[in-house]
Design an enzyme around this catalytic site. Structure first.
Site, PDB file in Angstrom:
ATOM      1  N   HIS A 107      -8.265  -1.332  -9.482  1.00  0.00           N
ATOM      2  CA  HIS A 107      -8.146  -0.238  -8.519  1.00  0.00           C
ATOM      3  C   HIS A 107      -7.101   0.787  -8.947  1.00  0.00           C
ATOM      4  CE1 HIS A 107      -8.325   1.723  -4.619  1.00  0.00           C
ATOM      5  NE2 HIS A 107      -7.016   1.608  -4.514  1.00  0.00           N
ATOM      6  N   ASP A 125       0.849  -1.192   0.000  1.00  0.00           N
ATOM      7  CA  ASP A 125       0.000   0.000   0.000  1.00  0.00           C
ATOM      8  C   ASP A 125       0.884   1.241   0.000  1.00  0.00           C
ATOM      9  OD1 ASP A 125      -2.084   1.833   0.335  1.00  0.00           O
ATOM     10  OD2 ASP A 125      -3.167   0.517   1.689  1.00  0.00           O
TER      11      ASP A 125
END
Lengths: 413, 413
Positions: free
Chosen positions: A321, A227
Site C-alpha cells: 500500500h 494511519d
C-alpha cells in the site's frame, strides 16, 4: 418554543452555570424561554475545565476549521439535499443560519431554543465545516459558478457504491472530543435546515480519546495500523498550495477553500485478522507496532522504495500500500487524509459493519485523490480487504470573517 | 495465524512499545507471530500516559467490574446465542477464554494473535462484564440452577420490542474511555466465541469524554437532562443489599452477583425538542440547567414530593417522571442505573435513531426495575416521548479470583 427574550449571543454555557445566581438580574438567558436557565441556586465557582473540554477552535479564519485541526474523538458527516423550491436566497439564508450557529457552538455558547445536550461541557474542540456538492449549483441557478474541480469522480473497479449514501447538495462535517457536544451540534444544525433542506445521509465516526495514548500525531485504524504518517505537514513548503485553492485560483469564490473527497470504506476485518502479522505488514509496507516502513527507520523515516533485502527482494513489496500510494509513484500527488473510523454494528452476513470514513483534502482532486485511487484501485494489495461503499466530493469554501457566512462569495458574489 | 511462540501473558502493550529495543533478547512477543512486535528501532522512553489512558479497573474482585465503575465514554453491548451442540463443557471453556482475555485487556496487555487496534493506548478504564440469559440454562442442562429472578420481564404497555434485538443466552457489556480500546475488546471477545456462540445483537453507546465537563458524577442524556442524580450511592447503608445478591442468597452461585435489565429506549427527540423548556422541566420534575428538583434546592437536594407552590399546585407535578420513579412511590424499590446514550443515524421516517441504552442493576428485578417500570408505564408524563424497542434480563455472576473464571460456580459447582 416561545421566544419572549432574545438570547444573549456572548454567553457561554459554562458562565450560565457558574454564575447562575446573577442570571435573573443580568438577563442571562440561554434558550428562548424567558428566564429558563436562571437558577436560584448558584453552583459554587466551577473548577477549571481540563484542556479536553476547554479547548475551542476558532470558527472564523482564512480557511474553515476541521481541515488542519487535529483529529477529534467524534465525528458526524451529514449530507443534505435542497427541498423542491428552495432557491438561491433560501440557500443563502440557510448558510447564514448555519454559520451563525456554528460560531456560537464552537465557542461553547448556547444557541436560541437550545436542547441543552451540551450544557456544562466546554466546546471540546468542536469544529463545523460546510461544503457544496455538484448538484447544488444547478438547483439554485449557479451553474456558471460550478468549479471544474467538482467534476464527478471516475468509477473505480473496487467501487460498490450506494447512491443513497453518496453525494448530496450540501455537506457538514462535525468534529468534537466529546460525543454529546458533537450530537448537540448535529441536532442544532439539522433543525435549522428544516424548510430548506432535508437530510440525505449521515455517518458517525470516531478516533482516539485525547489522553488515551502518548502518540501525538497519528491514530490507528480498525485494522490496527497507524494511519496518517505520510500526510502532508503544515510545515511543508508546498502544504498550502497542495491543500487549499490559491488566492488567484478558479473559481474566485473558492480561493482559500479546499475539496473534500469522502469515502465510506468498509474493512473486511474478518479476512484481515486472519492474515499473519507478517503478511499484514507486507500488504501495508509498514510495521504494525510502530508504523516504521519495512525499508527501515522509525515511523517518520521516509519510505525507501528502492531498498532491497539481503535475498534480493524489495523491502517494500511491489504491491504494498505505501508504495502504490506514495507521491513518488503518483507524480507527486498528495492529499491531507483526515479520517474517522466507523462501526455500525454488524451486517446480515455476520461481518462487522466497520471501517474508515475516509476524508481527503486537496486543492484539486485531479492532483490528489483521483490519481492515487486510480493506482490503488488496480495495484494495491490492500484493496482486497476494502470495499468503497459510498462516495462524495464537496467544494469547501474558505472560512469567513465575523459578520460573514460560509459560502457568501458564492451565493452573493 | 501461526503460533510458534506462546504469548508472554504479563507484557503490556505500552512496555512492548517503550522497550522494544530489548524485545528480541527478552522474547517479548505480543501476538502469536514470533518476534512480530520486536522492533529494531526502539522508541524513546514514552511520556507518561495521562490519567485517561493509564487508568486500569481491576478485572478480579468480589463483584464484576462495570457495575459500580464510573461511566465510561464508550460502551458496547453484545448478546450471543449458543450454537447447536454447544454443551455445558463448551460454555465453560468459552467463559474461561473470555475471562482470561478480559483480564489481559483490562490490564492493558495484548492477547495472543492480537489485532493491534489498541496498541500504544493504555487500558482507558476498560471493563468487561459477563451475564447469562434465561435461555442459557436449558441449553446446557442447568435448568435446576436457573434463578427465579430470571423470570421473563412482564409486558409493559409502552413496549414495542424487537425480539431480534432482545434477550440472548450470553451477554457482554464492554466499557472504556477510548473508542479503539473498546472496539479492540469487542473484536477479541467475539473471535473467541467462534465455534461456541454466535452474535445475536450488538449495540454501541457513549457518554461524556473525561474532562469535557467539571460535573463529576452524572451525565446528560440526549434529551439534555442530567441523568442518574437519584441513583443509589455506594456509601448508602443499603447499597450492597439493593444491588448485589447477598452471601446467603439464592441461587448460591449468584452470591455477590447482580441482575442487569437492558432496555433500548428510543427518544422521540423531535417531539421533545418542540416542547418549551418549562414544559420539559414539568415532565421531568427537575430543572434542565442544573438538575435541581422543582421542589427546590440543588441537584442533590432530596425531592420533596409534597411541596406545594404558592398557587396551591404541586411543585412536582402528579405525573412528573421523578415523582413516579421515586422510591417513595414504589415501596422503596431502587436500582442502579448505568446507561449509555446511543445514536445510530436516522430512521426511514427521518427521525433520529437515538436514545438511551438503559442498563439497571439490582439484587432482584422484582424489587427494582419491574415495579418502577410498571408505574412509569402507566403514569409517567415522560413515557409519551420514549419507545422501548428492545429488552433483556441477565444474571451477572460475582467477580472471580485470579485463576478462576466468571460463572465457574454455575458451570462447575
Amino acid at each position: 418554543m416561545t421566544t419572549e427574550q432574545a438570547p444573549s449571543p456572548g454567553i457561554s454555557r459554562r458562565r450560565l452555570l457558574g454564575s447562575a445566581g446573577a442570571a435573573g438580574a443580568a438577563g442571562l438567558v440561554a434558550g428562548g424561554a424567558a428566564g429558563a436557565y436562571a437558577s436560584e441556586a448558584a453552583r459554587e465557582t466551577p473548577e477549571p475545565l481540563t484542556s479536553v473540554g476547554a479547548t475551542a477552535v476558532p470558527f472564523h479564519g482564512g480557511h474553515q476549521a476541521g481541515i488542519t485541526t487535529p483529529l477529534q474523538a467524534h465525528g458526524h458527516l451529514l449530507a443534505f439535499d435542497l427541498k423542491a423550491g428552495a432557491n438561491r436566497k433560501a440557500a443563502a439564508a440557510l448558510l447564514r443560519r448555519w454559520s451563525r450557529t456554528a460560531r456560537q457552538l464552537t465557542a461553547g455558547e448556547a444557541p436560541p431554543d437550545d436542547t441543552g445536550i451540551a450544557l456544562d461541557a466546554g466546546p471540546s474542540s468542536l469544529t463545523v465545516t460546510f461544503g457544496f456538492g455538484r448538484t447544488f449549483f444547478g438547483k439554485v441557478g449557479l451553474d456558471d459558478r460550478l468549479p471544474e474541480a467538482l467534476a464527478p469522480l471516475p468509477h473505480f473497479v473496487s467501487d460498490a457504491l450506494d447512491p443513497k449514501r453518496s453525494d448530496g447538495d450540501l455537506w457538514i462535517q462535525i468534529g468534537a472530543d466529546d460525543a454529546l457536544v458533537a450530537f448537540h451540534a448535529l441536532r442544532a444544525l439539522q433543525r435549522e435546515a428544516a424548510g430548506t433542506a432535508r437530510l440525505r445521509w449521515q455517518m458517525n465516526g470516531f478516533n482516539r480519546t485525547p489522553g488515551a495514548t502518548d502518540r501525538p500525531m497519528t491514530t490507528r485504524n480498525l485494522m490496527g495500523q497507524i494511519d496518517g504518517t505520510n500526510n502532508p505537514k503544515p510545515t511543508d513548503d508546498d502544504f498550502e498550495r497542495r491543500i487549499f485553492v490559491p488566492e488567484k485560483g478558479e473559481p474566485a469564490w473558492m480561493a482559500g477553500g479546499s475539496y473534500a473527497v469522502v469515502r465510506r470504506i468498509r474493512m473486511l476485518l474478518d479476512a484481515w485478522d486472519h492474515l499473519s502479522l507478517e503478511r499484514q505488514e507486507k500488504v501495508i509496507g509498514r510495521r504494525k507496532s510502530d508504523g516504521a516502513p519495512l525499508s527501515g527507520g522509525t515511523e517518520t523515516t521516509p519510505v525507501r522504495l528502492d531498498k532491497v533485502n539481503a535475498d534480493g527482494s524489495l523491502a517494500i513489496a511491489g504491491a504494498a500500500h505505501v508504495r502504490v500510494a506514495a507521491p513518488a509513484s503518483n507524480q507527486g500527488a498528495a492529499m491531507l487524509r483526515r479520517p474517522f473510523s466507523y462501526h455500525d454494528g454488524f451486517r446480515a452476513d455476520g461481518a462487522p459493519d466497520a471501517g474508515l470514513l475516509f476524508i481527503a483534502w486537496q486543492a484539486d482532486p485531479m492532483k490528489g485523490f483521483v490519481p492515487v485511487q486510480r493506482k490503488l484501485d488496480l495495484g494495491d494489495d490492500l484493496s482486497r480487504f476494502l470495499r468503497h461503499e459510498a462516495s462524495a466530493l464537496f467544494a469547501v469554501p474558505p472560512g469567513c470573517a465575523p459578520g460573514e457566512y460560509v459560502g457568501q462569495a458564492l451565493l452573493e458574489g
